[in-house]
Design an enzyme around this catalytic site. Structure first.
Site, PDB file in Angstrom:
ATOM      1  N   LEU A  40       7.723  -7.544   7.805  1.00 34.24           N
ATOM      2  CA  LEU A  40       8.130  -8.512   8.446  1.00 34.24           C
ATOM      3  C   LEU A  40       7.238  -9.153   7.527  1.00 34.24           C
ATOM      4  O   LEU A  40       7.062 -10.264   7.846  1.00 34.24           O
ATOM      5  CB  LEU A  40       5.951  -8.584   9.239  1.00 34.24           C
ATOM      6  N   GLY A  41       7.140  -9.200   5.962  1.00 34.56           N
ATOM      7  CA  GLY A  41       6.325  -9.917   5.511  1.00 34.56           C
ATOM      8  C   GLY A  41       6.013  -9.540   4.017  1.00 34.56           C
ATOM      9  O   GLY A  41       6.042  -7.817   3.877  1.00 34.56           O
ATOM     10  N   GLY A  93       5.371  -9.527   0.030  1.00 38.73           N
ATOM     11  CA  GLY A  93       4.093 -10.321  -0.314  1.00 38.73           C
ATOM     12  C   GLY A  93       3.524 -10.136  -1.868  1.00 38.73           C
ATOM     13  O   GLY A  93       4.525  -8.857  -1.875  1.00 38.73           O
ATOM     14  N   GLY A 123       1.985  -6.013  -1.393  1.00 40.25           N
ATOM     15  CA  GLY A 123       2.726  -5.184  -0.959  1.00 40.25           C
ATOM     16  C   GLY A 123       3.575  -5.856   0.458  1.00 40.25           C
ATOM     17  O   GLY A 123       3.340  -7.120   0.854  1.00 40.25           O
ATOM     18  N   THR A 124       4.160  -4.887   0.524  1.00 44.02           N
ATOM     19  CA  THR A 124       5.153  -4.837   1.361  1.00 44.02           C
ATOM     20  C   THR A 124       4.232  -4.472   2.956  1.00 44.02           C
ATOM     21  O   THR A 124       3.867  -4.187   3.702  1.00 44.02           O
ATOM     22  CB  THR A 124       5.973  -4.303   2.338  1.00 44.02           C
ATOM     23  N   VAL A 125       5.053  -6.206   4.281  1.00 43.55           N
ATOM     24  CA  VAL A 125       3.955  -5.494   5.055  1.00 43.55           C
ATOM     25  C   VAL A 125       5.038  -5.278   6.744  1.00 43.55           C
ATOM     26  O   VAL A 125       6.078  -5.348   6.661  1.00 43.55           O
ATOM     27  CB  VAL A 125       3.247  -6.590   6.121  1.00 43.55           C
ATOM     28  N   LYS A 130       0.626  -2.415   6.289  1.00 39.12           N
ATOM     29  CA  LYS A 130       0.920  -2.757   4.591  1.00 39.12           C
ATOM     30  C   LYS A 130       0.968  -1.522   3.377  1.00 39.12           C
ATOM     31  O   LYS A 130       0.112  -0.904   3.479  1.00 39.12           O
ATOM     32  CB  LYS A 130      -0.308  -3.670   4.739  1.00 39.12           C
ATOM     33  N   ASP A 173      -7.521 -16.930  -0.849  1.00 36.50           N
ATOM     34  CA  ASP A 173      -6.044 -16.993  -0.982  1.00 36.50           C
ATOM     35  C   ASP A 173      -6.259 -17.924   0.532  1.00 36.50           C
ATOM     36  O   ASP A 173      -4.861 -17.374   0.536  1.00 36.50           O
ATOM     37  CB  ASP A 173      -5.816 -16.023  -1.112  1.00 36.50           C
TER      38      ASP A 173
END
Ligand SMILES: *[C@@H]1O[C@H](CO)[C@@H](O)[C@H](O)[C@H]1NC(C)=O
Ligand SMILES: *[C@@H]1O[C@H](CO)[C@@H](O)[C@H](O)[C@H]1NC(C)=O
Length: 409
Positions: A106-107, A109, A112-114, A128, A225
């Site tokens: 999904l995304g 960062g 981490g990766t989601v 995540k 953030d």
């Protein structure tokens, strides 16, 4: 006896059998020696291999335990009683995410990766997974667990649980279906054009969530953030604040979690950069940038290196009385002039260099909510149906009430 005589005796038929015996014995001894040596060598290699293997398993276990231990440590040093997140099993999450298949991402960062996951009961979750396994990242994950497990708020992403079995920690969240605010505003504006009313509501909802974090949670929490890519939207454009990896609650700060000077370029409070001291007004600054994004549809920082950034562009356009030149088309078309000016002035106050002169999040939330209610009144007259949930639907607020201006008015 000289050597010549000795050699002669060896060829003497009588001593020949001795000779053969010696040769055979030597061969046997020699072969046994090789056998023993080989066996010995094999054993040594096997031992080394086993040792390495065990060490690797141990390291793996240690890493798993580190997360558990650190988490428990943090819980016991803080308020452990609030921890109620579910523990997921690795297999469950592997199955849900198709073994973390790339098609489920999904995304991505920094942290981490989601992945999108479908549980066996059909519910969709976001999982995540940490990118690397180092102590800092573990601590950020733990931090997120600690912060989110204390919070139950309609506009803050819900942590459903975590998985402690794997080397890398996995966090499981509610799935928010419609991507990030940043995607809607910048990546493909035509895909999901956000109306002016929706923009106002999103602003009010995010402000409400931040106000809750700053003053309503059991200890003040600073998000640290805030940016449009950390604001998720669902199919009704309900805003959900996410990514609490850098967040700090005042209580946690007193323990030994390392403070990282975190945040995202373009949203960073200049006073925070100078002092390194995180505070609630840094969130206010970042929120001001998001508000400016909502008004202009422009990114906080563009990929163009010569670009001065949205903050400077926005403030100078206000100063030079040409705000209406940089507005997003939808905003300019749909917004009433006084509404737009009201929000633009709010942006200016949020972006003040002197942090103390910025309004608090509670004040901002109240003002935005009021603006929305006035607008809602005018919407009602036109019989406009938008399908958004009004903030007065207290029953939907899970068990924590948002502080709205009800208490202030
Ligand atoms: C990932 O998912 C895609 C589409 O669902 C599938 O074609 C592919 O085989 C999967 N990859 C792995 C490694 O399972
Ligand atoms: C968001 O939801 C709307 C409808 O509610 C849909 O048209 C749009 O494609 C969605 N956008 C994304 C990025 O999922």
């Amino acid at each position: 006896m000289n050597s010549a005589a000795y050699i002669f005796t060896l060829f003497n038929p009588a001593s020949c059998q001795y000779f053969c015996l010696i040769v055979v014995l030597s061969i046997i001894i020699y072969c046994t020696g090789i056998g023993i040596a080989t066996t010995f060598l094999i054993l040594v290699f096997a031992c080394v291999w086993m040792h390495r293997k065990l060490k690797k398993i141990e390291e793996k276990e240690a890493k798993k335990k580190l997360f558990k231990r650190l988490l428990q440590q943090q819980l016991s040093s803080g308020k452990g009683s609030v921890f109620e997140t579910k523990l997921f099993v690795t297999k469950e999450l592997e199955k849900a995410t198709d073994n973390f298949n790339e098609s489920r991402i999904l995304g991505k960062g920094e942290l981490g990766t989601v992945y999108k996951g479908m549980q066996s009961d059909g519910t969709i979750v976001a999982v995540k997974k940490s990118n690397k396994i180092d102590r800092d990242q573990l601590l950020q994950f733990i931090n997120e667990v600690l912060i989110l497990s204390q919070i139950n708020h309609r506009h803050i992403v819900k942590l459903l649980g975590c998985c402690l079995e794997t080397e890398v920690p996995l966090l499981v969240y509610e799935f928010v279906s419609n991507g990030t605010l940043s995607q809607h505003l910048h990546d493909d504006p035509s895909a999901g054009m956000i109306t002016w009313e929706n923009r106002l509501r999103i602003a009010a909802e995010v402000a409400g969530a931040l106000s809750y974090l700053h003053s309503c949670a059991s200890t003040a929490i600073f998000h640290r953030d805030i940016k449009s890519s950390n604001i998720l939207l669902d199919e009704n454009y309900r805003a959900v604040v996410s990514d609490f990896g850098l967040s700090r609650s005042v209580a946690i700060d007193r323990t030994h979690l390392t403070i990282l000077v975190g945040g995202t370029f373009g949203y960073l409070d200049p006073e925070y950069i100078r002092s390194g001291q995180p505070n609630d007004k840094s969130d206010v600054y970042a929120f001001g940038v998001v508000l400016a994004e909502l008004l202009t549809g422009q990114e906080a920082v563009s990929s163009d290196k010569s670009d001065v950034g949205l903050v400077i562009r926005f403030l100078s356009s206000m100063k030079e009385n040409r705000l209406f030149e940089i507005l997003d088309k939808i905003v300019a078309d749909e917004g009433l002039e006084e509404e737009i000016l009201f929000v633009a002035k709010l942006v200016k106050r949020c972006l003040k260099l002197n942090a103390r002169k910025r309004p608090g999040m509670k004040e901002i939330a109240a003002e935005l909510e009021q603006l929305r209610r006035i607008k809602e009144g005018s919407i009602d007259k036109q019989n406009f149906q938008d399908g958004y949930c009004s903030i007065s639907e207290k029953s939907d607020f899970c068990n924590v009430d948002l502080i709205t201006e009800d208490t202030d008015e």
